[in-house]
Scaffold this motif. Sequence first.
Motif, PDB file in Angstrom:
ATOM      1  N   ARG A 110       2.665   7.038  -9.635  1.00  0.00           N
ATOM      2  CA  ARG A 110       2.217   7.818  -8.488  1.00  0.00           C
ATOM      3  C   ARG A 110       1.013   7.147  -7.866  1.00  0.00           C
ATOM      4  O   ARG A 110       0.293   6.414  -8.534  1.00  0.00           O
ATOM      5  CB  ARG A 110       1.801   9.233  -8.951  1.00  0.00           C
ATOM      6  N   CYS A 111       0.827   7.422  -6.604  1.00  0.00           N
ATOM      7  CA  CYS A 111      -0.340   6.884  -5.926  1.00  0.00           C
ATOM      8  C   CYS A 111      -1.602   7.462  -6.560  1.00  0.00           C
ATOM      9  O   CYS A 111      -1.702   8.662  -6.783  1.00  0.00           O
ATOM     10  CB  CYS A 111      -0.272   7.260  -4.444  1.00  0.00           C
ATOM     11  N   LEU A 112      -2.555   6.584  -6.866  1.00  0.00           N
ATOM     12  CA  LEU A 112      -3.781   7.032  -7.514  1.00  0.00           C
ATOM     13  C   LEU A 112      -4.681   7.798  -6.546  1.00  0.00           C
ATOM     14  O   LEU A 112      -5.564   8.535  -6.955  1.00  0.00           O
ATOM     15  CB  LEU A 112      -4.552   5.826  -8.078  1.00  0.00           C
ATOM     16  N   VAL A 113      -4.435   7.619  -5.264  1.00  0.00           N
ATOM     17  CA  VAL A 113      -5.288   8.261  -4.266  1.00  0.00           C
ATOM     18  C   VAL A 113      -4.714   9.619  -3.849  1.00  0.00           C
ATOM     19  O   VAL A 113      -5.400  10.630  -3.856  1.00  0.00           O
ATOM     20  CB  VAL A 113      -5.471   7.347  -3.038  1.00  0.00           C
ATOM     21  N   CYS A 114      -3.406   9.644  -3.493  1.00  0.00           N
ATOM     22  CA  CYS A 114      -2.853  10.896  -2.942  1.00  0.00           C
ATOM     23  C   CYS A 114      -1.746  11.480  -3.816  1.00  0.00           C
ATOM     24  O   CYS A 114      -1.148  12.484  -3.458  1.00  0.00           O
ATOM     25  CB  CYS A 114      -2.308  10.652  -1.531  1.00  0.00           C
ATOM     26  N   ASP A 115      -1.457  10.864  -4.938  1.00  0.00           N
ATOM     27  CA  ASP A 115      -0.459  11.383  -5.885  1.00  0.00           C
ATOM     28  C   ASP A 115       0.977  11.344  -5.350  1.00  0.00           C
ATOM     29  O   ASP A 115       1.848  12.048  -5.840  1.00  0.00           O
ATOM     30  CB  ASP A 115      -0.822  12.820  -6.316  1.00  0.00           C
TER      31      ASP A 115
ATOM     32  N   LYS B  51       0.835  -1.189   0.000  1.00  0.00           N
ATOM     33  CA  LYS B  51       0.000   0.000   0.000  1.00  0.00           C
ATOM     34  C   LYS B  51       0.874   1.244   0.000  1.00  0.00           C
ATOM     35  O   LYS B  51       1.990   1.220   0.495  1.00  0.00           O
ATOM     36  CB  LYS B  51      -0.897   0.018   1.256  1.00  0.00           C
ATOM     37  N   CYS B  52       0.325   2.325  -0.528  1.00  0.00           N
ATOM     38  CA  CYS B  52       1.024   3.607  -0.539  1.00  0.00           C
ATOM     39  C   CYS B  52       1.398   4.000   0.889  1.00  0.00           C
ATOM     40  O   CYS B  52       0.559   3.959   1.783  1.00  0.00           O
ATOM     41  CB  CYS B  52       0.120   4.662  -1.156  1.00  0.00           C
ATOM     42  N   PRO B  53       2.672   4.387   1.139  1.00  0.00           N
ATOM     43  CA  PRO B  53       3.093   4.724   2.508  1.00  0.00           C
ATOM     44  C   PRO B  53       2.492   6.047   2.979  1.00  0.00           C
ATOM     45  O   PRO B  53       2.426   6.305   4.168  1.00  0.00           O
ATOM     46  CB  PRO B  53       4.616   4.835   2.396  1.00  0.00           C
ATOM     47  N   ASN B  54       2.075   6.843   2.033  1.00  0.00           N
ATOM     48  CA  ASN B  54       1.596   8.181   2.374  1.00  0.00           C
ATOM     49  C   ASN B  54       0.141   8.183   2.841  1.00  0.00           C
ATOM     50  O   ASN B  54      -0.183   8.750   3.868  1.00  0.00           O
ATOM     51  CB  ASN B  54       1.766   9.097   1.164  1.00  0.00           C
ATOM     52  N   CYS B  55      -0.729   7.506   2.093  1.00  0.00           N
ATOM     53  CA  CYS B  55      -2.148   7.527   2.455  1.00  0.00           C
ATOM     54  C   CYS B  55      -2.635   6.160   2.926  1.00  0.00           C
ATOM     55  O   CYS B  55      -3.747   6.031   3.412  1.00  0.00           O
ATOM     56  CB  CYS B  55      -2.992   7.984   1.262  1.00  0.00           C
ATOM     57  N   LYS B  56      -1.806   5.148   2.821  1.00  0.00           N
ATOM     58  CA  LYS B  56      -2.139   3.766   3.220  1.00  0.00           C
ATOM     59  C   LYS B  56      -3.379   3.234   2.498  1.00  0.00           C
ATOM     60  O   LYS B  56      -4.071   2.353   3.004  1.00  0.00           O
ATOM     61  CB  LYS B  56      -2.394   3.656   4.739  1.00  0.00           C
ATOM     62  N   ASP B  57      -3.693   3.824   1.384  1.00  0.00           N
ATOM     63  CA  ASP B  57      -4.931   3.472   0.711  1.00  0.00           C
ATOM     64  C   ASP B  57      -4.651   3.032  -0.724  1.00  0.00           C
ATOM     65  O   ASP B  57      -5.093   1.974  -1.162  1.00  0.00           O
ATOM     66  CB  ASP B  57      -5.884   4.674   0.749  1.00  0.00           C
ATOM     67  N   GLY B  58      -3.903   3.858  -1.445  1.00  0.00           N
ATOM     68  CA  GLY B  58      -3.600   3.542  -2.838  1.00  0.00           C
ATOM     69  C   GLY B  58      -2.666   2.346  -2.936  1.00  0.00           C
ATOM     70  O   GLY B  58      -1.947   2.026  -2.003  1.00  0.00           O
ATOM     71  N   LYS B  59      -2.697   1.690  -4.090  1.00  0.00           N
ATOM     72  CA  LYS B  59      -1.825   0.544  -4.297  1.00  0.00           C
ATOM     73  C   LYS B  59      -0.561   0.968  -5.037  1.00  0.00           C
ATOM     74  O   LYS B  59      -0.602   1.803  -5.929  1.00  0.00           O
ATOM     75  CB  LYS B  59      -2.549  -0.505  -5.148  1.00  0.00           C
TER      76      LYS B  59
HETATM   77 ZN   LIG Z   1      -1.235   7.412  -1.544  1.00  0.00          ZN
END
Ligand SMILES: [Zn+2]
Length: 124
Positions: free
Chosen positions: A44-49, A17-25
């Motif tokens: 880039r993370c699709l959720v938080c970029d 999971k994305c380390p920044n938002c823990k949501d995006g893959k």
């Molecule tokens: Zn993210």
Amino acid sequence: MNKHDVMSKVIDTLNCKCPNCKDGKIFKDSGNIFLLKIPKMNDRCLVCDYKFERETGFFFGAMFVSYALAVAQMITCLVVFWSLIDFSPLRVFFIIVAMAFLLSTLNFKLSRSIWIYLFYKAKA
Ligand SMILES: [Zn+2]
């Protein structure tokens, strides 16, 4: 950082999971070892970029993580099949080769995920 944070960090790392938002893959797909397809990453993370490849060649170091993972798995395999189950060395060798093959896409993903988490610093 308390124990719970460490555990959830480990789980997020394992789930890539994305380390920044823990949501995006981190990865677009899991790849397929039988088709010799390596997993594809999102840039880039699709959720938080959040940008996963912090700089060019950032993932070069992930190769060492991947190597360490492979060695750890081989040693585990060796201990289990040779010491505990007492298979012949040749049989153990083939099991290890097969396992290294099957786990290669997983190791690829895990090593990059671990690498990203190692260098991720949360903005306070
Ligand atoms: Zn993210």
